[in-house]
Design a protein around this motif. Sequence first.
Motif, PDB file in Angstrom:
ATOM      1  N   CYS A  71       0.844  -1.197   0.000  1.00  0.00           N
ATOM      2  CA  CYS A  71       0.000   0.000   0.000  1.00  0.00           C
ATOM      3  C   CYS A  71       0.877   1.244   0.000  1.00  0.00           C
ATOM      4  O   CYS A  71       1.791   1.372   0.812  1.00  0.00           O
ATOM      5  CB  CYS A  71      -0.897  -0.002   1.237  1.00  0.00           C
ATOM      6  SG  CYS A  71      -1.964   1.462   1.295  1.00  0.00           S
ATOM      7  N   TYR A  72       0.555   2.147  -0.919  1.00  0.00           N
ATOM      8  CA  TYR A  72       1.288   3.406  -0.999  1.00  0.00           C
ATOM      9  C   TYR A  72       0.394   4.578  -0.611  1.00  0.00           C
ATOM     10  O   TYR A  72       0.556   5.677  -1.130  1.00  0.00           O
ATOM     11  CB  TYR A  72       1.823   3.609  -2.424  1.00  0.00           C
ATOM     12  CG  TYR A  72       2.859   2.598  -2.852  1.00  0.00           C
ATOM     13  CD1 TYR A  72       4.090   2.520  -2.213  1.00  0.00           C
ATOM     14  CD2 TYR A  72       2.610   1.716  -3.911  1.00  0.00           C
ATOM     15  CE1 TYR A  72       5.039   1.577  -2.602  1.00  0.00           C
ATOM     16  CE2 TYR A  72       3.557   0.780  -4.306  1.00  0.00           C
ATOM     17  CZ  TYR A  72       4.758   0.717  -3.652  1.00  0.00           C
ATOM     18  OH  TYR A  72       5.689  -0.214  -4.040  1.00  0.00           O
ATOM     19  N   CYS A  73      -0.555   4.334   0.297  1.00  0.00           N
ATOM     20  CA  CYS A  73      -1.487   5.432   0.609  1.00  0.00           C
ATOM     21  C   CYS A  73      -0.798   6.576   1.346  1.00  0.00           C
ATOM     22  O   CYS A  73      -1.242   7.715   1.284  1.00  0.00           O
ATOM     23  CB  CYS A  73      -2.699   4.931   1.389  1.00  0.00           C
ATOM     24  SG  CYS A  73      -2.390   4.533   3.116  1.00  0.00           S
ATOM     25  N   GLY A  74       0.272   6.262   2.069  1.00  0.00           N
ATOM     26  CA  GLY A  74       1.040   7.318   2.736  1.00  0.00           C
ATOM     27  C   GLY A  74       0.421   7.803   4.040  1.00  0.00           C
ATOM     28  O   GLY A  74       0.931   8.741   4.649  1.00  0.00           O
ATOM     29  N   ALA A  75      -0.654   7.166   4.489  1.00  0.00           N
ATOM     30  CA  ALA A  75      -1.284   7.598   5.747  1.00  0.00           C
ATOM     31  C   ALA A  75      -0.405   7.220   6.932  1.00  0.00           C
ATOM     32  O   ALA A  75       0.340   6.239   6.877  1.00  0.00           O
ATOM     33  CB  ALA A  75      -2.656   6.935   5.889  1.00  0.00           C
ATOM     34  N   GLU A  76      -0.526   8.003   7.996  1.00  0.00           N
ATOM     35  CA  GLU A  76       0.274   7.727   9.193  1.00  0.00           C
ATOM     36  C   GLU A  76      -0.002   6.318   9.718  1.00  0.00           C
ATOM     37  O   GLU A  76       0.896   5.595  10.107  1.00  0.00           O
ATOM     38  CB  GLU A  76      -0.104   8.745  10.273  1.00  0.00           C
ATOM     39  CG  GLU A  76       1.042   9.157  11.151  1.00  0.00           C
ATOM     40  CD  GLU A  76       0.617  10.324  12.012  1.00  0.00           C
ATOM     41  OE1 GLU A  76       0.318  10.084  13.196  1.00  0.00           O
ATOM     42  OE2 GLU A  76       0.543  11.456  11.481  1.00  0.00           O
ATOM     43  N   GLY A  77      -1.286   5.933   9.670  1.00  0.00           N
ATOM     44  CA  GLY A  77      -1.659   4.618  10.186  1.00  0.00           C
ATOM     45  C   GLY A  77      -1.739   3.555   9.103  1.00  0.00           C
ATOM     46  O   GLY A  77      -2.516   2.603   9.232  1.00  0.00           O
ATOM     47  N   CYS A  78      -0.973   3.714   8.025  1.00  0.00           N
ATOM     48  CA  CYS A  78      -1.037   2.750   6.904  1.00  0.00           C
ATOM     49  C   CYS A  78      -0.695   1.342   7.389  1.00  0.00           C
ATOM     50  O   CYS A  78       0.269   1.149   8.133  1.00  0.00           O
ATOM     51  CB  CYS A  78      -0.077   3.196   5.797  1.00  0.00           C
ATOM     52  SG  CYS A  78       0.001   2.011   4.432  1.00  0.00           S
ATOM     53  N   ARG A  79      -1.487   0.369   6.902  1.00  0.00           N
ATOM     54  CA  ARG A  79      -1.257  -1.033   7.311  1.00  0.00           C
ATOM     55  C   ARG A  79      -0.108  -1.668   6.535  1.00  0.00           C
ATOM     56  O   ARG A  79       0.267  -2.800   6.786  1.00  0.00           O
ATOM     57  CB  ARG A  79      -2.527  -1.869   7.066  1.00  0.00           C
ATOM     58  CG  ARG A  79      -3.719  -1.429   7.906  1.00  0.00           C
ATOM     59  CD  ARG A  79      -4.907  -2.333   7.677  1.00  0.00           C
ATOM     60  NE  ARG A  79      -5.321  -2.326   6.281  1.00  0.00           N
ATOM     61  CZ  ARG A  79      -6.156  -3.217   5.733  1.00  0.00           C
ATOM     62  NH1 ARG A  79      -6.633  -4.205   6.452  1.00  0.00           N
ATOM     63  NH2 ARG A  79      -6.505  -3.123   4.469  1.00  0.00           N
ATOM     64  N   GLY A  80       0.390  -0.948   5.535  1.00  0.00           N
ATOM     65  CA  GLY A  80       1.536  -1.450   4.769  1.00  0.00           C
ATOM     66  C   GLY A  80       1.135  -2.218   3.525  1.00  0.00           C
ATOM     67  O   GLY A  80       1.871  -2.261   2.553  1.00  0.00           O
ATOM     68  N   ARG A  81      -0.028  -2.831   3.566  1.00  0.00           N
ATOM     69  CA  ARG A  81      -0.491  -3.615   2.426  1.00  0.00           C
ATOM     70  C   ARG A  81      -1.971  -3.371   2.184  1.00  0.00           C
ATOM     71  O   ARG A  81      -2.720  -3.118   3.122  1.00  0.00           O
ATOM     72  CB  ARG A  81      -0.313  -5.107   2.703  1.00  0.00           C
ATOM     73  CG  ARG A  81       1.096  -5.602   2.656  1.00  0.00           C
ATOM     74  CD  ARG A  81       1.098  -7.118   2.606  1.00  0.00           C
ATOM     75  NE  ARG A  81       1.090  -7.760   3.896  1.00  0.00           N
ATOM     76  CZ  ARG A  81       0.453  -8.889   4.178  1.00  0.00           C
ATOM     77  NH1 ARG A  81      -0.282  -9.507   3.252  1.00  0.00           N
ATOM     78  NH2 ARG A  81       0.511  -9.430   5.361  1.00  0.00           N
ATOM     79  N   LEU A  82      -2.388  -3.496   0.916  1.00  0.00           N
ATOM     80  CA  LEU A  82      -3.826  -3.470   0.619  1.00  0.00           C
ATOM     81  C   LEU A  82      -4.436  -4.800   1.023  1.00  0.00           C
ATOM     82  O   LEU A  82      -5.543  -4.885   1.516  1.00  0.00           O
ATOM     83  CB  LEU A  82      -4.058  -3.279  -0.886  1.00  0.00           C
ATOM     84  CG  LEU A  82      -4.382  -1.880  -1.361  1.00  0.00           C
ATOM     85  CD1 LEU A  82      -3.089  -1.120  -1.575  1.00  0.00           C
ATOM     86  CD2 LEU A  82      -5.154  -1.925  -2.659  1.00  0.00           C
ATOM     87  N   PHE A  83      -3.689  -5.872   0.696  1.00  0.00           N
ATOM     88  CA  PHE A  83      -4.109  -7.221   1.078  1.00  0.00           C
ATOM     89  C   PHE A  83      -2.894  -8.105   1.195  1.00  0.00           C
ATOM     90  O   PHE A  83      -1.782  -7.688   0.872  1.00  0.00           O
ATOM     91  CB  PHE A  83      -5.129  -7.815   0.082  1.00  0.00           C
ATOM     92  CG  PHE A  83      -4.765  -7.703  -1.371  1.00  0.00           C
ATOM     93  CD1 PHE A  83      -3.853  -8.576  -1.948  1.00  0.00           C
ATOM     94  CD2 PHE A  83      -5.331  -6.715  -2.173  1.00  0.00           C
ATOM     95  CE1 PHE A  83      -3.524  -8.480  -3.300  1.00  0.00           C
ATOM     96  CE2 PHE A  83      -5.017  -6.609  -3.527  1.00  0.00           C
ATOM     97  CZ  PHE A  83      -4.106  -7.492  -4.091  1.00  0.00           C
TER      98      PHE A  83
END
Length: 266
Positions: A254-266
């Motif tokens: 995941c490249y959403c860049g959010a502070e709380g990003c889970r790191g992966r979409l799936f």
Amino acid sequence: MQVAKGVKLPTTAIGCDCRGNCLNSHDCSCAKLNSTDSKHYDFPYVHRDGGRLVEAKAVVFECGPKCGCGPDCINRTSQRGLKYRLEVYRTPKKGWAVRSWDFIPAGAPVCEYIGVLRRTEDLDNACDNENNFIFDIDCLQTMRGLGGRERRLRDVSISTIYNSDRPDDQKVENTPDYCIDAGAVGNVARFINHSCEPNLFVQCVLSSHHDLKLARVVLFAADNIPPLQELTYDYGYELDSVHGPDGKVKQMVCYCGAEGCRGRLF
Ligand SMILES: C[S@@+](CC[C@H](N)C(=O)[O-])C[C@H]1O[C@@H](n2cnc3c(N)ncnc32)[C@H](O)[C@@H]1O
């Protein structure tokens, strides 16, 4: 929306007998479907900014084709098409993305997810693993969210729509029967990326019929969204839930860049 072979659309709901616009929620049979409390019926939308959803729900019942009211009825808020100037633009890591040139107020409908309505089993048969534009119609899953993925859900109960006292009520099952395939046919919604901290949320809406399995999928603003901020929603994948044709777990960074990003979409 196109409808694939083998998908039979449900009978059109009878609707309300209001005239002009639905004004009194106690008289409007569509408004009543949105309420858990038989003494306090209310429309799901308020009039501000051309209609804003008050709170996220398992499903929103809107007025439909057989209702007595007209196109300007408040209870048709998500049916009025695009209101904001949306731009599809290129990102460095996520391919295409979508932003709005206009300010979008919290609770406003942004766009509907459009494509071909298909039976999920037909999709599986086609082994279409590389189609990144499939949206499973799963109102219960959408409502539950994954780890509280929708900030405005906090006070909302998912029980209402699944009570058995509604004539067209559906049984809750694990696998969604239908999906919207925007692989070949779709609208701007197909370019909206995932974020672990999104500014849109997914809302199931029933307007022409009352079959939850074929609910419309509409993206609403979860916050006030300033112009040019990327529009995103939570795709809602559980980690390690996606498998490739070889049966092995598939992963996507995941490249959403959010502070709380889970790191992966799936
Ligand atoms: C529905 S499409 C969204 C539009 C897509 N970006 C495009 O260029 O067509 C979903 C695909 O976009 C990409 N994507 C969406 N959100 C992403 C994210 N947060 N990080 C990485 N890739 C993402 C992935 O390739 C995903 O399969």
